[in-house]
Design a protein around this motif. Structure first.
Motif: not given
Length: 231
Positions: A37-41, A31, A68, A34-35, A17, A43, A71
């Protein structure tokens, strides 16, 4: 709100990564975070990136939902953040911000301009008018004075529910270039502020704090780090 400290796990996946971030810069960091907070459409977090142990990225995030914690790439420490503040409280702060000013171009349309580069151009325009050329040190001083003046603007302080106890220290001015997945280049600047502020309107300050200060919030600007001071 939730305040989190996020580091990279010592794993091969994390190493991949880091390599992938390369040309993407802060946009890539955004980006990657953001993984968590993947449950959010949309930011719902601010972040600040610093250098951690062995030169690896260290992130602080402020979010409306907890990140989360399972990870394989990140080690996440998070806590609920609900500061109890009142008018008169003094806070030491650190802020990475993107200071800009709105100016009209030749066609009459308004556009955002980097405050420091705007001061630099003004210094050159002054030379054309007076015939006196400023030294590089003088121009640098004018640029940093403009950056400090942006944060110390009285209207801005009132709208944020605070007053600055003194002009901030300003350092680490940087111009950034990040690439989006579609290859589009994003350009913005940042500067680090440090100083002491006094809360004048706690509700207004906390609302702004949750939203972030200034622009370029998707690129690691706007998260203010705070430490309460004794009276």
């Amino acid at each position: 709100m939730y305040l989190s400290k996020i580091t990279l796990e010592p794993s091969s996946q994390a190493a991949r990564e880091i390599l992938r971030l390369g040309p993407k810069g802060s946009y890539g960091s955004h980006q990657l975070l953001w993984t968590l907070f993947s449950d959010q459409d949309n930011r719902n977090f601010l972040f600040r990136e610093e250098l951690g142990v062995a030169g690896l990225p260290l992130f602080y995030t402020l979010s409306q939902t907890p990140p989360q914690t399972d990870s394989p790439v990140f080690a996440v420490q998070t806590k609920q953040f609900a500061p109890s503040l009142k008018a008169g409280d003094r806070l030491a702060y650190r802020l990475r911000a993107n200071p800009t000013v709105a100016k009209k171009n030749d066609s009459g349309k308004s556009a955002r301009h980097d405050v420091l580069m705007n001061a630099k151009r003004a210094a050159k325009t002054g030379k054309e008018k007076t015939g006196k050329e400023k030294t590089a040190d003088q121009i640098s001083q004018l640029m940093y004075e403009a950056a400090k003046g942006w944060l110390a603007d009285e209207h801005r302080q009132r709208s944020w529910g605070l007053t600055l106890d003194f002009l901030p220290d300003a350092s680490n001015y940087r111009q950034h270039r990040s690439l989006k997945p579609n290859g589009r280049e994003i350009k913005y600047s940042s500067i680090d502020y440090e100083g002491v502020l006094t809360v004048t309107d706690a509700a207004k300050f906390l609302q702004r704090y949750a939203q972030g200060f200034g622009r370029a919030k998707a690129f690691g600007c706007g998260l203010m780090m705070l430490r309460k001071l004794a009276y």
